[in-house]
Design a protein around this motif. Structure first.
Motif, PDB file in Angstrom:
ATOM      1  N   ALA A  29       0.832  -1.210   0.000  1.00 40.86           N
ATOM      2  CA  ALA A  29       0.000   0.000   0.000  1.00 40.86           C
ATOM      3  C   ALA A  29       0.857   1.247   0.000  1.00 40.86           C
ATOM      4  O   ALA A  29       0.515   2.250  -0.619  1.00 40.86           O
ATOM      5  N   SER A  65      -4.302   1.578  -3.433  1.00 43.36           N
ATOM      6  CA  SER A  65      -3.671   1.768  -2.133  1.00 43.36           C
ATOM      7  C   SER A  65      -4.711   1.655  -1.023  1.00 43.36           C
ATOM      8  O   SER A  65      -4.491   0.978  -0.018  1.00 43.36           O
ATOM      9  N   LEU A  66      -5.867   2.282  -1.234  1.00 42.11           N
ATOM     10  CA  LEU A  66      -6.906   2.234  -0.216  1.00 42.11           C
ATOM     11  C   LEU A  66      -7.456   0.828  -0.047  1.00 42.11           C
ATOM     12  O   LEU A  66      -7.762   0.390   1.063  1.00 42.11           O
ATOM     13  N   LEU A 123      -5.149  -1.001   2.063  1.00 45.83           N
ATOM     14  CA  LEU A 123      -5.225  -0.561   3.452  1.00 45.83           C
ATOM     15  C   LEU A 123      -6.470  -1.106   4.136  1.00 45.83           C
ATOM     16  O   LEU A 123      -6.433  -1.487   5.308  1.00 45.83           O
TER      17      LEU A 123
END
Lengths: 158, 115, 88, 113, 521
Positions: E19, E125-126, E129
């Protein structure tokens, strides 16, 4: 945001360097004195906020670059997690530098002492990594939200 | 009773925050309510760590022979403050987005999703 | 009508908060502090840092700090994603 | 046996179920194939009969989602009207409900001891 | 370095590292971000499976951060742990498997689905996460660490829900609502953490569990924790955020959000069973959870019938299915203090409820993916505007039928197996509950018939002439999920015996949970 008066700008020019240096001092001495990466990063971030407010969001875009901030943010975080990973020979987040004699590896004098920069193992390094992350995160948040505010204002006027 | 005044301050903080969430109609005020609750909880944590007449848990040039306050709540509070900053920033950004599309921050009008 | 019911609920909730505040142990006199005493005594020798809070933040509870930095990163990515150019 | 799930008061096996369905299904198909003698393909019998009215075009004969279960919701109006009204979509209500429930649970737990 | 000791942390740390790297990679090449994400999640999936095998053969695992050895929970003769640790038993790894599978297929599905949006690197990336947050919530053995991961998961999900908020207002509104709800719940969790810390000076789940006295303050902490975690899981009457958030998020995210709300459900069960166990009044709390379950089942499904938006309808079904899990586990909790009834039907009810978690993640994930496929091609979620799509999207239709049959509890799909376990065991506890559960199942079928009729059946509509089957990666993700559903349906006993039963036992036996950390006491 519009830029503010000349008085504010002059004071800002005078002050912001000191704020940034103070922030870095807090970051660097996190393992000895009150403070640390987050607190120092927040102080540096407040200097950016001061610049942004006094110069206005359009002008400050010239010297505060969001791209560079987000690069530094990723760099700080990656450094942080890599420091965690490098303890993996024993456990994740193992403080492999403490009391080892190498970088920051001096053993602290037990009890009350005047403080020695070269102690703490990975803690000072992590402080720097987190400080870098927090100050650039603040920079990105401030710049992005300021730009977003321009958007909404345009919407309001039209 | 009077010795527990800090805890009662915590209760008032949280109560005010909850009141804001329940009865205030402005999205920004609601965000402020969340901040209030958060500050109340942070105050609660830091209150738990206090010891009468103790000093900060730092050995650098500390006065000798004094007890130190509990360090864990300070670490926890530090964490939760940063989390709170992140939350608040995101809440405000989303509120700005809502304002951009709806032109209002009134909760009675920001309800296209219902039923 | 709805407002009255919720108002009553709020008042009861608030009184529960006060009750728990009064029931809490006395302010300034922690009854059990084994874990914290351990930190105060051993943090210096184990981590080499003078600041006990920092040694907790980055050593004993370092994973929390990673999570916290991650939260900040998440929020930043979220905000940047929210204010991106969009299709128009 | 593989696929045999004990439920405490019996058992369930999807494989046995499938075998049973296949057996019963083939019997049904067999009976159906014996069929009605008077049916002939491609005659009047194939065409839809709508009380003597002409058949509508295919596009307009699609029943959209609004009309499905109209009678059901109409009959249960007394249940649905307040329920749908409860889902106001107002953020204040969202947080009010959680406080309300917290209070109820706290009271129940407190009273029961 | 022995890698096998470090698997628990690698499951979390590898997606986390990815991430952090995804935005960096995204500066160079946008396409590589998706591949990196899929790679990281596949590594994490493989490690999760390896860890599951290890746990089910060897026993629960702990991983202590920063200690001199990963399993050193109590250094130098202390009676309490001082460091954060991951504590993974059969229940945690059961949830971890769900998370790993769902997020992996979510990422694969996204490869095609997200192409038309910009900001792809941020999206991935989210997503990573969010996965990290869920893993953390499920694996952690530290109550404050749980709060941190709860926040990671909720902030990431808010950002993803409002991902389309640049162009439309509704996603931003849904994101705001979810943010409000999750802030309240996270702060209440933190308040409860403070209460525990103030009383016991401990932050470890197992250590608190061994000390807990069920005092006045513990009761207040429980009263705060149950509703907020039930709210995050989407129980009625705190379910109102569910349809908003689920319907406005991009489809793969909705699927992962289902798993995320189940992570909260897991936390609820963990707190009630492992933290308090029989020190609380099991009958009362059990009935509270049962009533939550009943309300969720019934109100969820009846609200679903009148919906016109396909994803809102499915979101209300998610609420309704959560009710089944709460019902099954609630019955188990209600008879926890009664060993005879627990052996007779309590364990079976809990097996049904826990098995239903996994089944629900699979079929509801599949259904949301099909809804996303419809949205991807037609650009609308309104059922009134759809029709005749079976002519154009054959694979999607088949997958939808499989998912709908599974959720309605039609044999031989997996939904039937878990629902049967719930019906038969709950009937012995209280026949009325079982009957309501069956009625709800029928209503579920009815509302999916409505969706099937209005979206897929009917004549070819002129406005959908251009519609064709969705891209390959989306079909692949849906196909694998369908295969999992069919496999679970055909061989439910394998799953129940090998995964679900150990999970249930690890919930019920508190001493085993505390013993892993504190040694055999």
């Amino acid at each position: 945001m519009k830029e503010m008066s000349r008085i504010v700008k002059t004071v800002t020019n005078f002050v912001y360097g000191f704020i940034i240096i103070f922030g870095f001092y807090i970051i660097a001495h996190g393992h000895l004195t009150p403070g640390g990466g987050f607190q120092g990063g927040a102080v540096v971030g407040s200097a950016f906020a001061l610049l942004l407010v006094s110069y206005g969001s359009l002008n400050s875009n010239k010297f505060l670059k969001k791209d560079i901030f987000s690069l530094f943010e990723n760099f700080g975080l990656t450094l942080f997690i890599v420091l965690g990973f490098s303890g993996l020979g024993i456990t994740f987040f193992y403080n492999f530098l403490a009391n080892s004699g190498s970088w920051f590896g001096d053993a602290a004098v037990i009890g009350i002492n005047p403080g020695d920069m070269n102690t703490g193992g990975v803690i000072p390094l992590m402080n720097i990594a987190v400080g870098l992350e927090v100050l650039s995160a603040f920079g990105v948040i401030l710049l992005t939200m300021a730009r977003g505010a321009e958007f909404t204002k345009k919407k309001e006027n039209s | 009773m009077i010795g527990n005044l800090p805890y009662i301050a915590v209760a008032i903080f949280i109560g005010l925050g909850i009141y804001t969430l329940m009865f205030k109609k402005n999205l920004i005020k609601i965000a402020i309510g969340v901040c209030l609750i958060e500050n109340g909880v942070n105050l609660f944590l830091i209150t738990l760590g206090y010891k009468k007449g103790a000093i900060a848990p730092i050995y650098t040039q500390a006065p000798s022979g004094q007890a130190m306050v509990l360090p864990t709540p300070q670490a926890l509070t530090l964490t939760s403050i940063v989390i709170g900053i992140a939350t608040t920033a995101l809440i405000l950004s989303v509120a700005m987005m809502i304002y951009k599309h709806y032109g209002t921050l009134d909760t009675d009008q920001v309800r296209r999703l219902r039923g | 009508m709805k407002k009255i019911i919720f108002g009553i609920a709020f008042i009861i909730f608030f009184s529960f908060l006060i009750v728990s505040a009064v029931n809490m142990r006395t302010f300034g006199e922690p009854t059990i502090s084994e874990m914290d005493d351990y930190f105060i005594e051993n943090a210096q020798s184990e981590t080499g840092a003078n600041n006990v809070v920092t040694s907790i933040v980055f050593d004993y509870r370092g994973f929390d700090t990673l999570g916290e930095a991650t939260v900040l990163f998440t929020a930043v990515v979220g905000i940047v994603a929210l204010f991106r150019g969009g299709k128009k | 046996m593989l696929g045999l799930l004990e439920t405490g008061s019996g058992f369930w096996s999807a494989i046995i179920w499938i075998v049973l369905v296949l057996v019963i299904g083939s019997i049904v198909i067999y009976i159906r194939n014996k069929g009605e003698d008077s049916y002939k393909k491609n005659t009047e019998q194939d065409k839809p009969f709508i009380s003597g009215n002409p058949e509508e075009s295919k596009e307009s004969s699609h029943l959209s989602a609004n009309h499905i279960y109209w009678g059901f919701t109409e009959a249960l109006k007394g249940y649905y009207n307040p329920l749908v009204k409860m889902h106001t979509g107002n953020i204040n209500d969202y947080s009010s409900w959680i406080i309300m429930l917290t209070v109820i649970i706290l009271i129940v737990i407190g009273v029961s001891g | 370095m022995n890698l096998s000791n470090h698997i628990p942390i690698l499951i979390i740390a590898i997606p986390l590292l990815a991430a952090f790297l995804v935005p960096l990679i995204g500066r160079i090449n946008k396409k590589a971000t998706g591949i990196l994400t899929t790679l990281a999640l596949s590594v994490s999936l493989i490690f999760t499976i390896a860890l599951a095998v290890k746990i089910l053969t060897v026993g629960p695992q702990v991983y202590v951060f920063g200690a001199t050895s990963p399993s050193l929970t109590l250094p130098s003769g202390l009676k309490f742990p001082i460091r954060i640790m991951l504590q993974i038993d059969a229940m945690s790894i059961f949830m971890g498997l769900i998370t790993a599978v769902i997020s992996f297929f979510g990422a694969i599905y996204s490869l095609s689905f997200i192409k038309k949006y910009d900001g792809v690197d941020k999206y991935y990336s989210l997503l990573l996460l969010l996965t990290v947050g869920m893993f953390g919530m499920e694996f952690t053995g530290d109550i404050f660490n749980f709060f941190v991961f709860l926040e990671i998961a909720s902030i990431a999900s808010v950002a993803l829900i409002s991902f389309r908020g640049v162009d439309y207002g509704e996603p931003a509104e849904a994101g705001f609502k979810y943010m409000m709800v999750s802030s309240i719940s996270a702060l209440m969790v933190l308040f409860a953490v403070g209460i525990f810390y103030g009383q016991y000076d401990l932050l470890n789940f197992a250590a608190i569990a061994s000390m807990i006295k069920y005092s006045q303050l513990d009761k207040i902490a429980l009263g705060l924790l149950i509703p907020v975690l039930a709210m995050k899981a989407g129980a009625v009457p705190m379910h109102m955020w569910t349809p908003d958030a689920y319907s406005e998020a991009p489809a793969p995210i909705t699927m992962i959000l289902v798993a995320a709300s189940q992570a909260s459900l897991y936390a609820l069960f963990r707190i009630v069973f492992s933290l308090y166990n029989i020190s609380l009044n099991a009958l009362t709390v059990g009935w509270i959870i049962i009533i939550f379950g009943l309300l969720s089942m019934f109100i969820g499904v009846t609200m679903a019938i009148v919906q016109k938006d396909i994803k809102r309808l499915m979101a209300y079904h998610a609420v309704s299915q959560t009710g089944y899990m709460l019902l099954g586990v609630g019955v188990g909790l209600a008879v926890l203090a009664n060993p005879v009834a627990l052996q007779k039907y309590g364990i079976t009810a809990m097996e049904g409820g826990i098995f239903h978690i996994m089944n629900h993640a699979m079929y509801k994930g599949l259904l949301f993916l099909t809804a996303g496929a419809l949205f991807f091609r037609t650009g609308t979620r309104d059922l009134n505007k759809m029709g005749g799509l079976a002519h154009y999207m054959k694979y999607t239709t088949i997958f939808f039928i499989i998912g709908a049959a599974a959720i309605a509890g039609l044999p031989p799909f997996n939904g039937f197996a878990s629902k049967l376990l719930i019906y038969e065991s709950v009937y012995r506890f209280n026949p009325l509950l079982s009957i309501i559960a069956m009625v709800v199942s029928i209503l579920t079928l009815a509302s999916f018939v409505k969706v099937f009729h209005s979206a897929f059946l009917g004549p070819k509509l002129p406005q959908f002439k251009e519609v064709k089957e969705v891209p390959r990666s989306m079909v692949f993700a849906m196909a694998v999920l369908s295969c999992i559903i069919i496999f679970f349906g055909l061989f439910p006993d394998l799953i129940v015996k090998n995964l679900v039963h150990p999970a249930v036992m690890s919930l019920i036996e508190q001493l085993q949970y505390t013993g892993t950390v504190l040694g055999g006491m």
